[in-house]
Design a protein around this motif. Structure first.
Motif, PDB file in Angstrom:
ATOM      1  N   LEU A  13       0.839  -1.190   0.000  1.00  0.00           N
ATOM      2  CA  LEU A  13       0.000   0.000   0.000  1.00  0.00           C
ATOM      3  C   LEU A  13       0.876   1.243   0.000  1.00  0.00           C
ATOM      4  N   LYS A  14       0.458   2.227  -0.776  1.00  0.00           N
ATOM      5  CA  LYS A  14       1.114   3.541  -0.830  1.00  0.00           C
ATOM      6  C   LYS A  14       0.161   4.537  -0.187  1.00  0.00           C
ATOM      7  N   ALA A  15       0.675   5.301   0.765  1.00  0.00           N
ATOM      8  CA  ALA A  15      -0.142   6.315   1.436  1.00  0.00           C
ATOM      9  C   ALA A  15       0.523   7.666   1.295  1.00  0.00           C
ATOM     10  N   THR A  16      -0.290   8.686   1.157  1.00  0.00           N
ATOM     11  CA  THR A  16       0.173  10.062   1.189  1.00  0.00           C
ATOM     12  C   THR A  16      -0.239  10.609   2.534  1.00  0.00           C
ATOM     13  N   ILE A  17       0.726  11.130   3.276  1.00  0.00           N
ATOM     14  CA  ILE A  17       0.465  11.609   4.631  1.00  0.00           C
ATOM     15  C   ILE A  17       0.901  13.059   4.788  1.00  0.00           C
ATOM     16  N   SER A  18       0.343  13.706   5.792  1.00  0.00           N
ATOM     17  CA  SER A  18       0.794  15.029   6.223  1.00  0.00           C
ATOM     18  C   SER A  18       1.008  14.969   7.716  1.00  0.00           C
ATOM     19  N   TYR A  19       1.933  15.770   8.207  1.00  0.00           N
ATOM     20  CA  TYR A  19       2.114  15.845   9.652  1.00  0.00           C
ATOM     21  C   TYR A  19       2.667  17.199  10.061  1.00  0.00           C
ATOM     22  N   ASP A  20       2.289  17.571  11.270  1.00  0.00           N
ATOM     23  CA  ASP A  20       2.801  18.770  11.921  1.00  0.00           C
ATOM     24  C   ASP A  20       3.999  18.306  12.740  1.00  0.00           C
ATOM     25  N   GLY A  21       5.188  18.687  12.339  1.00  0.00           N
ATOM     26  CA  GLY A  21       6.406  18.198  12.974  1.00  0.00           C
ATOM     27  C   GLY A  21       6.787  18.871  14.279  1.00  0.00           C
ATOM     28  N   THR A  22       5.964  19.787  14.770  1.00  0.00           N
ATOM     29  CA  THR A  22       6.299  20.547  15.968  1.00  0.00           C
ATOM     30  C   THR A  22       6.719  19.658  17.130  1.00  0.00           C
ATOM     31  N   ASN A  23       5.983  18.603  17.386  1.00  0.00           N
ATOM     32  CA  ASN A  23       6.250  17.761  18.559  1.00  0.00           C
ATOM     33  C   ASN A  23       6.914  16.434  18.213  1.00  0.00           C
ATOM     34  N   PHE A  24       7.567  16.384  17.059  1.00  0.00           N
ATOM     35  CA  PHE A  24       8.292  15.183  16.666  1.00  0.00           C
ATOM     36  C   PHE A  24       9.787  15.449  16.645  1.00  0.00           C
ATOM     37  N   ALA A  25      10.567  14.420  16.928  1.00  0.00           N
ATOM     38  CA  ALA A  25      12.024  14.489  16.854  1.00  0.00           C
ATOM     39  C   ALA A  25      12.500  14.202  15.435  1.00  0.00           C
ATOM     40  N   GLY A  26      11.597  14.318  14.477  1.00  0.00           N
ATOM     41  CA  GLY A  26      11.884  14.045  13.079  1.00  0.00           C
ATOM     42  C   GLY A  26      11.038  12.901  12.581  1.00  0.00           C
ATOM     43  N   TYR A  27      11.258  12.526  11.327  1.00  0.00           N
ATOM     44  CA  TYR A  27      10.486  11.424  10.754  1.00  0.00           C
ATOM     45  C   TYR A  27      11.014  10.070  11.231  1.00  0.00           C
ATOM     46  N   GLN A  28      12.319   9.854  11.083  1.00  0.00           N
ATOM     47  CA  GLN A  28      12.916   8.537  11.279  1.00  0.00           C
ATOM     48  C   GLN A  28      12.958   8.115  12.750  1.00  0.00           C
ATOM     49  N   ILE A  29      12.733   6.819  12.968  1.00  0.00           N
ATOM     50  CA  ILE A  29      12.762   6.257  14.327  1.00  0.00           C
ATOM     51  C   ILE A  29      14.080   6.579  15.002  1.00  0.00           C
ATOM     52  N   GLN A  30      13.987   7.002  16.263  1.00  0.00           N
ATOM     53  CA  GLN A  30      15.143   7.280  17.111  1.00  0.00           C
ATOM     54  C   GLN A  30      14.849   6.711  18.494  1.00  0.00           C
ATOM     55  N   PRO A  31      15.875   6.241  19.180  1.00  0.00           N
ATOM     56  CA  PRO A  31      15.640   5.684  20.517  1.00  0.00           C
ATOM     57  C   PRO A  31      15.075   6.747  21.469  1.00  0.00           C
ATOM     58  N   ASN A  32      14.083   6.375  22.216  1.00  0.00           N
ATOM     59  CA  ASN A  32      13.484   7.230  23.251  1.00  0.00           C
ATOM     60  C   ASN A  32      13.014   8.586  22.732  1.00  0.00           C
ATOM     61  N   ALA A  33      12.525   8.626  21.499  1.00  0.00           N
ATOM     62  CA  ALA A  33      12.048   9.887  20.931  1.00  0.00           C
ATOM     63  C   ALA A  33      10.743   9.636  20.180  1.00  0.00           C
ATOM     64  N   ARG A  34       9.890  10.647  20.172  1.00  0.00           N
ATOM     65  CA  ARG A  34       8.618  10.579  19.439  1.00  0.00           C
ATOM     66  C   ARG A  34       8.898  10.934  17.976  1.00  0.00           C
ATOM     67  N   THR A  35       8.662   9.974  17.075  1.00  0.00           N
ATOM     68  CA  THR A  35       8.911  10.191  15.655  1.00  0.00           C
ATOM     69  C   THR A  35       7.677   9.803  14.843  1.00  0.00           C
ATOM     70  N   VAL A  36       7.583  10.340  13.646  1.00  0.00           N
ATOM     71  CA  VAL A  36       6.459  10.042  12.758  1.00  0.00           C
ATOM     72  C   VAL A  36       6.489   8.563  12.373  1.00  0.00           C
ATOM     73  N   GLN A  37       7.649   8.069  11.968  1.00  0.00           N
ATOM     74  CA  GLN A  37       7.766   6.666  11.582  1.00  0.00           C
ATOM     75  C   GLN A  37       7.388   5.756  12.750  1.00  0.00           C
ATOM     76  N   GLY A  38       7.819   6.117  13.947  1.00  0.00           N
ATOM     77  CA  GLY A  38       7.491   5.319  15.125  1.00  0.00           C
ATOM     78  C   GLY A  38       5.998   5.238  15.361  1.00  0.00           C
ATOM     79  N   LYS A  39       5.308   6.360  15.249  1.00  0.00           N
ATOM     80  CA  LYS A  39       3.847   6.376  15.440  1.00  0.00           C
ATOM     81  C   LYS A  39       3.153   5.546  14.367  1.00  0.00           C
ATOM     82  N   LEU A  40       3.570   5.701  13.101  1.00  0.00           N
ATOM     83  CA  LEU A  40       2.964   4.930  12.014  1.00  0.00           C
ATOM     84  C   LEU A  40       3.178   3.428  12.227  1.00  0.00           C
ATOM     85  N   GLU A  41       4.408   3.049  12.537  1.00  0.00           N
ATOM     86  CA  GLU A  41       4.710   1.629  12.711  1.00  0.00           C
ATOM     87  C   GLU A  41       4.016   1.045  13.937  1.00  0.00           C
ATOM     88  N   ASN A  42       3.880   1.825  15.007  1.00  0.00           N
ATOM     89  CA  ASN A  42       3.163   1.331  16.192  1.00  0.00           C
ATOM     90  C   ASN A  42       1.705   1.030  15.870  1.00  0.00           C
TER      91      ASN A  42
END
Length: 180
Positions: free
Chosen positions: A3-32
């Motif tokens: 599946l291909k998805a087009t997403i939007s996000y407000d990055g204000t409260n993210f430590a970036g897109y890519q998963i990082q240890p102990n940080a809130r990330t967009v990829q982490g939320k999507l994968e969870n």
């Protein structure tokens, strides 16, 4: 099924897109969310690119593989119901198994917004850079001309980095072509 998805996000409260240890990330939320939907089976999300801390995205493309038998038209609602309010799935579709969100990118657009006013606008503080000082528009136009043309961004890559392309070729040069 891919599946291909087009997403939007407000990055204000993210430590970036890519998963990082102990940080809130967009990829982490999507994968969870996808892992929950797949009853604990991890699901990897591949994006067309990454953003840094505090950077927003409008229309970023991702892809993931699933074996769930959910009609494609129901995926958007299912994901948006479970995702936090600062991430939204705009569109989702089934694609060929060889589709790759990163390698099949046709173009990207980056916008940098300056807010040139006397007083800060607190409602724009996360979406623009406030500058009160006088701007030298002639100098800005002259400097921006340096960005026109084709440029090699290899020096911004790690010392041993390469990108494996669709047919296994290694690409060592990262170029950008812009026009006026």
């Amino acid at each position: 099924m891919r599946l291909k998805a087009t997403i939007s996000y407000d990055g204000t409260n993210f430590a970036g897109y890519q998963i990082q240890p102990n940080a809130r990330t967009v990829q982490g939320k999507l994968e969870n969310v996808l892992t929950k939907m797949h009853k604990g089976q991890p699901v990897r999300v591949i994006a067309s690119g990454r953003t840094d801390q505090g950077v927003h995205a409008v229309g970023q493309v991702i892809h993931f593989d699933t074996n769930l038998e959910i009609p494609v038209e129901n995926w958007k609602k299912a994901l948006n119901t479970m995702l936090p309010e600062d991430i939204e799935v705009l569109h989702i579709t089934r694609v060929a198994d060889h589709f790759h969100a990163r390698f099949d990118v046709k173009n990207k657009e980056y916008r940098y917004i300056l807010l040139h006013t006397e007083k800060k606008d607190i409602f724009q503080r996360h979406y623009s850079y406030f500058i009160k000082e006088q701007l030298n528009l002639d100098a800005m136009k002259k400097a921006s001309s340096c960005f026109l043309g084709t440029h090699d961004f290899t020096s911004f890559c790690g010392s041993n980095s390469t990108v494996r392309g669709r047919k296994g070729a290694h690409h060592h040069r990262y170029c950008c072509h812009t026009t006026g």
